[in-house]
Scaffold this motif. Structure first.
Motif, mmCIF file in Angstrom:
data_model
loop_
_atom_site.group_PDB
_atom_site.id
_atom_site.type_symbol
_atom_site.label_atom_id
_atom_site.label_comp_id
_atom_site.label_asym_id
_atom_site.label_seq_id
_atom_site.Cartn_x
_atom_site.Cartn_y
_atom_site.Cartn_z
ATOM 1 N N ALA A 241 -14.842 26.960 -23.799
ATOM 2 C CA ALA A 241 -15.350 26.716 -22.451
ATOM 3 C C ALA A 241 -16.100 27.937 -21.927
ATOM 4 C CB ALA A 241 -14.196 26.353 -21.518
ATOM 5 N N HIS A 242 -15.661 29.114 -22.312
ATOM 6 C CA HIS A 242 -16.324 30.319 -21.814
ATOM 7 C C HIS A 242 -17.743 30.426 -22.355
ATOM 8 C CE1 HIS A 242 -14.946 33.399 -19.098
ATOM 9 N NE2 HIS A 242 -15.691 34.293 -19.722
ATOM 10 N N TRP A 243 -18.013 29.798 -23.481
ATOM 11 C CA TRP A 243 -19.375 29.783 -24.002
ATOM 12 C C TRP A 243 -20.295 28.993 -23.058
ATOM 13 C CZ3 TRP A 243 -20.339 29.749 -29.953
ATOM 14 C CH2 TRP A 243 -19.511 30.688 -30.564
ATOM 15 N N LEU A 244 -19.748 27.978 -22.397
ATOM 16 C CA LEU A 244 -20.544 27.228 -21.424
ATOM 17 C C LEU A 244 -20.848 28.098 -20.207
ATOM 18 C CD1 LEU A 244 -18.835 23.720 -21.614
ATOM 19 C CD2 LEU A 244 -20.961 24.472 -22.713
ATOM 20 N N ARG A 245 -19.905 28.947 -19.844
ATOM 21 C CA ARG A 245 -20.124 29.892 -18.742
ATOM 22 C C ARG A 245 -21.213 30.896 -19.128
ATOM 23 N NH1 ARG A 245 -17.558 32.247 -14.195
ATOM 24 N NH2 ARG A 245 -17.342 34.519 -14.268
ATOM 25 N N HIS A 246 -21.149 31.404 -20.356
ATOM 26 C CA HIS A 246 -22.203 32.294 -20.848
ATOM 27 C C HIS A 246 -23.558 31.586 -20.820
ATOM 28 C CE1 HIS A 246 -19.172 35.092 -21.933
ATOM 29 N NE2 HIS A 246 -18.862 34.615 -23.116
ATOM 30 N N ALA A 247 -23.558 30.326 -21.265
ATOM 31 C CA ALA A 247 -24.812 29.569 -21.309
ATOM 32 C C ALA A 247 -25.380 29.378 -19.913
ATOM 33 C CB ALA A 247 -24.581 28.220 -21.988
ATOM 34 N N PHE A 248 -24.506 29.067 -18.959
ATOM 35 C CA PHE A 248 -24.957 28.903 -17.570
ATOM 36 C C PHE A 248 -25.684 30.161 -17.103
ATOM 37 C CE2 PHE A 248 -24.185 30.019 -13.158
ATOM 38 C CZ PHE A 248 -24.700 28.926 -12.477
ATOM 39 N N ALA A 249 -25.057 31.317 -17.293
ATOM 40 C CA ALA A 249 -25.649 32.575 -16.830
ATOM 41 C C ALA A 249 -26.988 32.838 -17.510
ATOM 42 C CB ALA A 249 -24.684 33.730 -17.102
ATOM 43 N N SER A 250 -27.003 32.701 -18.828
ATOM 44 C CA SER A 250 -28.216 32.995 -19.578
ATOM 45 C C SER A 250 -29.347 32.036 -19.229
ATOM 46 C CB SER A 250 -27.920 32.925 -21.075
ATOM 47 O OG SER A 250 -29.082 33.171 -21.832
ATOM 48 N N HIS A 251 -29.021 30.760 -19.142
ATOM 49 C CA HIS A 251 -30.061 29.765 -18.894
ATOM 50 C C HIS A 251 -30.584 29.830 -17.458
ATOM 51 C CE1 HIS A 251 -28.170 27.276 -22.402
ATOM 52 N NE2 HIS A 251 -28.677 28.429 -22.789
ATOM 53 N N GLN A 252 -29.723 30.165 -16.507
ATOM 54 C CA GLN A 252 -30.204 30.325 -15.128
ATOM 55 C C GLN A 252 -31.164 31.509 -15.035
ATOM 56 O OE1 GLN A 252 -30.054 28.528 -12.544
ATOM 57 N NE2 GLN A 252 -28.196 27.286 -12.522
ATOM 58 N N LEU A 253 -30.804 32.613 -15.677
ATOM 59 C CA LEU A 253 -31.683 33.780 -15.643
ATOM 60 C C LEU A 253 -32.990 33.507 -16.381
ATOM 61 C CD1 LEU A 253 -29.022 36.586 -16.199
ATOM 62 C CD2 LEU A 253 -30.226 36.051 -14.082
ATOM 63 N N ASP A 254 -32.888 32.793 -17.505
ATOM 64 C CA ASP A 254 -34.101 32.437 -18.238
ATOM 65 C C ASP A 254 -35.003 31.519 -17.417
ATOM 66 O OD1 ASP A 254 -33.232 33.927 -20.363
ATOM 67 O OD2 ASP A 254 -32.589 32.227 -21.586
ATOM 68 N N ALA A 255 -34.389 30.722 -16.537
ATOM 69 C CA ALA A 255 -35.162 29.813 -15.682
ATOM 70 C C ALA A 255 -35.774 30.543 -14.492
ATOM 71 C CB ALA A 255 -34.269 28.677 -15.187
ATOM 72 N N GLY A 256 -35.502 31.855 -14.371
ATOM 73 C CA GLY A 256 -36.108 32.649 -13.313
ATOM 74 C C GLY A 256 -35.270 32.792 -12.069
ATOM 75 N N GLN A 257 -33.970 32.534 -12.157
ATOM 76 C CA GLN A 257 -33.129 32.627 -10.975
ATOM 77 C C GLN A 257 -32.804 34.081 -10.652
ATOM 78 O OE1 GLN A 257 -33.270 29.882 -9.631
ATOM 79 N NE2 GLN A 257 -33.986 28.958 -11.542
ATOM 80 N N ASN A 258 -32.585 34.348 -9.376
ATOM 81 C CA ASN A 258 -32.271 35.689 -8.907
ATOM 82 C C ASN A 258 -30.947 36.156 -9.492
ATOM 83 O OD1 ASN A 258 -30.888 37.596 -6.883
ATOM 84 N ND2 ASN A 258 -33.030 37.637 -6.243
ATOM 85 N N ASP A 283 -35.903 34.565 -7.357
ATOM 86 C CA ASP A 283 -35.897 33.177 -6.893
ATOM 87 C C ASP A 283 -34.685 33.045 -6.009
ATOM 88 O OD1 ASP A 283 -36.989 30.192 -8.573
ATOM 89 O OD2 ASP A 283 -36.129 30.392 -6.559
ATOM 90 N N THR A 284 -34.614 32.007 -5.210
ATOM 91 C CA THR A 284 -33.513 31.893 -4.268
ATOM 92 C C THR A 284 -32.670 30.660 -4.485
ATOM 93 O OG1 THR A 284 -34.981 30.765 -2.693
ATOM 94 C CG2 THR A 284 -34.739 33.139 -2.470
ATOM 95 N N VAL A 285 -33.087 29.754 -5.332
ATOM 96 C CA VAL A 285 -32.359 28.495 -5.524
ATOM 97 C C VAL A 285 -31.997 28.348 -6.989
ATOM 98 C CG1 VAL A 285 -32.427 25.995 -5.261
ATOM 99 C CG2 VAL A 285 -33.614 27.445 -3.612
ATOM 100 N N GLY A 286 -30.775 27.921 -7.252
ATOM 101 C CA GLY A 286 -30.345 27.735 -8.627
ATOM 102 C C GLY A 286 -30.964 26.499 -9.256
ATOM 103 N N ALA A 287 -31.259 26.594 -10.525
ATOM 104 C CA ALA A 287 -31.826 25.447 -11.238
ATOM 105 C C ALA A 287 -30.750 24.428 -11.514
ATOM 106 C CB ALA A 287 -32.462 25.908 -12.548
ATOM 107 N N ASP A 288 -31.110 23.137 -11.476
ATOM 108 C CA ASP A 288 -30.205 22.070 -11.865
ATOM 109 C C ASP A 288 -30.295 21.947 -13.369
ATOM 110 O OD1 ASP A 288 -28.763 19.806 -12.376
ATOM 111 O OD2 ASP A 288 -29.749 18.549 -10.875
ATOM 112 N N LEU A 289 -29.390 22.589 -14.074
ATOM 113 C CA LEU A 289 -29.452 22.648 -15.536
ATOM 114 C C LEU A 289 -29.186 21.296 -16.169
ATOM 115 C CD1 LEU A 289 -27.548 26.013 -16.108
ATOM 116 C CD2 LEU A 289 -30.022 25.641 -16.190
ATOM 117 N N LEU A 290 -28.606 20.365 -15.406
ATOM 118 C CA LEU A 290 -28.229 19.076 -15.962
ATOM 119 C C LEU A 290 -29.302 18.020 -15.755
ATOM 120 C CD1 LEU A 290 -24.619 19.276 -14.609
ATOM 121 C CD2 LEU A 290 -25.224 19.339 -17.017
ATOM 122 N N ALA A 291 -30.294 18.337 -14.967
ATOM 123 C CA ALA A 291 -31.325 17.337 -14.649
ATOM 124 C C ALA A 291 -32.305 17.187 -15.812
ATOM 125 C CB ALA A 291 -32.065 17.752 -13.395
#
Length: 291
Positions: A241-258, A283-291
Motif C-alpha cells: 500500500a505504501h507504494w501507492l502513497r509513493h506513486a501518488f506523490a511522484s505522479h502529482q509532482l510530475d503533473a506539475g502540482q505545488n 500549481d494550486t490544485v491537485g490533479a485527479d489521478l483517477l480521472a
C-alpha cells in the motif's frame, strides 16, 4: 469490531509472545500513546529480538544485537534497519528511565542504506491496472482511496464519514495520522462519488471503506487486498500500500502540482521528504489521478 474479507481460522499470536515477563511493563510504557499501527510493528520487532536472545533486556549486550543483525542476512537492508532501530530505541528508552542498567544499543551503528525509493514508485499505468483489475466495489474503492489521496493504509481503514466534508468539487477528509497529527486531505470529485456509493448507512461513524460485513475494514484484510491487486497486475511481490502513497506523490509532482500542496496532503513534516519524489512546478490544485 473490525472486519476482514474472509474468515480467520486461528487466533493471532499474543502481542507479547517472546517477551520476558520483566520487560512487558517497559515495552508498554515505551509504546504508550503511539498509533495502533506503530504499536503492532514495534512490538512485533521487539518480541522477535526477545525470542532470539532468550534473556531479559537488562542482560542484553552489544554482541546480542550484532548476532541478531547477522542472523537476518536474508532480509532486506531496510527490514534489518527497521527492526534494529526499534530495538535500539527501546534499549535507549529503558536506560534513560533507569529500567535498564546500560544501553547496549548505543555502540551499535546502523549503516545508512542506499536510497531505493525509485524502485518502489509504480508508473501510472501500473497503478491503474491494479485498480481496474479489482471488480469488487469495496476493494476497488480502497485502492482508489489509497492512490487518489496518498493516505496510509492504517489511515484509510480508520476513516469514518464524520471525517468527510463535502465540497463543491469533491471533498475533504480529516485524517488523524502518524505522530498524532491531524491533516486535511483533498478528495477528488470522481473518488468522492465512488466512496459515497460504498456507504453502508447514514451514521457518522460508518466506515468510509467498509469490510464485508459493513464494519470497519481490518488493516490486515486491507493489506491482502493490495497484495492481490498487485499480483494480478504482475507487479513485484513486495509491492504494498505504501507504494501507492509513493506513486501518488511522484505522479502529482510530475503533473506539475505545488510541492507544498503535496507535502500537506501527505503530512510530511519536512519538505525534503516530499522533494525526494520529484521537482514540481507551481500549481494550486491537485490533479485527479483517477480521472
Amino acid at each position: 469490531m473490525v472486519s476482514g474479507d474472509q474468515p480467520r481460522s486461528a487466533a493471532p499470536a499474543a502481542p507479547d509472545d517472546g517477551l520476558n515477563r520483566a520487560d512487558i511493563p517497559l515495552v508498554k510504557t515505551w509504546l504508550h500513546n503511539r498509533s495502533s499501527h506503530t504499536v503492532r510493528a514495534y512490538r512485533a520487532d521487539v518480541a522477535e529480538f526477545a525470542r532470539f536472545v532468550a534473556k531479559p533486556m537488562a542482560d542484553v549486550v552489544l554482541e546480542d544485537l550484532q548476532a541478531w543483525h547477522d542472523s537476518m542476512s536474508d532480509a532486506s537492508d531496510s527490514t534489518r534497519r527497521r527492526k534494529l532501530s526499534a530495538v535500539k530505541s527501546l534499549l535507549t528508552y529503558g536506560h534513560k528511565l533507569d529500567f535498564l542498567p546500560h544501553d547496549a544499543g548505543m555502540a551499535f551503528r546502523l549503516e545508512r542504506g542506499r536510497d531505493s525509493l525509485n524502485e518502489r514508485i509504480l508508473t501510472r499505468p501500473q497503478v491503474l491496472a491494479m485498480i481496474a483489475g479489482e471488480a469488487d466495489p469495496r476493494r476497488h474503492g480502497l485502492l482508489a482511496l489509497l492512490y487518489g489521496t496518498g493516505v496510509r493504509l492504517s489511515e484509510a481503514c480508520t476513516l469514518r464519514w464524520r471525517d468527510m466534508t463535502r465540497r463543491q468539487s469533491g471533498g475533504i477528509a480529516t485524517v488523524f495520522g502518524k505522530g498524532g497529527k491531524t491533516r486535511h486531505v483533498q478528495v477528488a470529485a470522481s473518488l468522492w462519488k465512488e466512496l459515497v456509493a460504498l456507504r453502508v448507512d447514514d451514521g457518522p461513524d460508518a466506515p468510509v471503506v467498509p469490510g464485508h460485513d459493513g464494519g470497519p475494514l481490518h488493516i490486515r484484510a486491507a493489506h491482502r487486498v493490495v497484495k492481490r491487486a498487485a499480483k494480478r497486475a504482475g507487479l513485484a511481490p513486495d509491492a504494498s500500500a505504501h507504494w501507492l502513497r509513493h506513486a501518488f506523490a511522484s505522479h502529482q509532482l510530475d503533473a506539475g502540482q505545488n510541492v507544498h500542496w503535496v507535502q500537506a496532503q501527505l503530512g510530511h513534516s519536512s519538505l525534503a521528504t516530499t522533494t525526494r519524489y520529484s521537482h514540481a512546478s507551481a500549481d494550486t490544485v491537485g490533479a485527479d489521478l483517477l480521472a
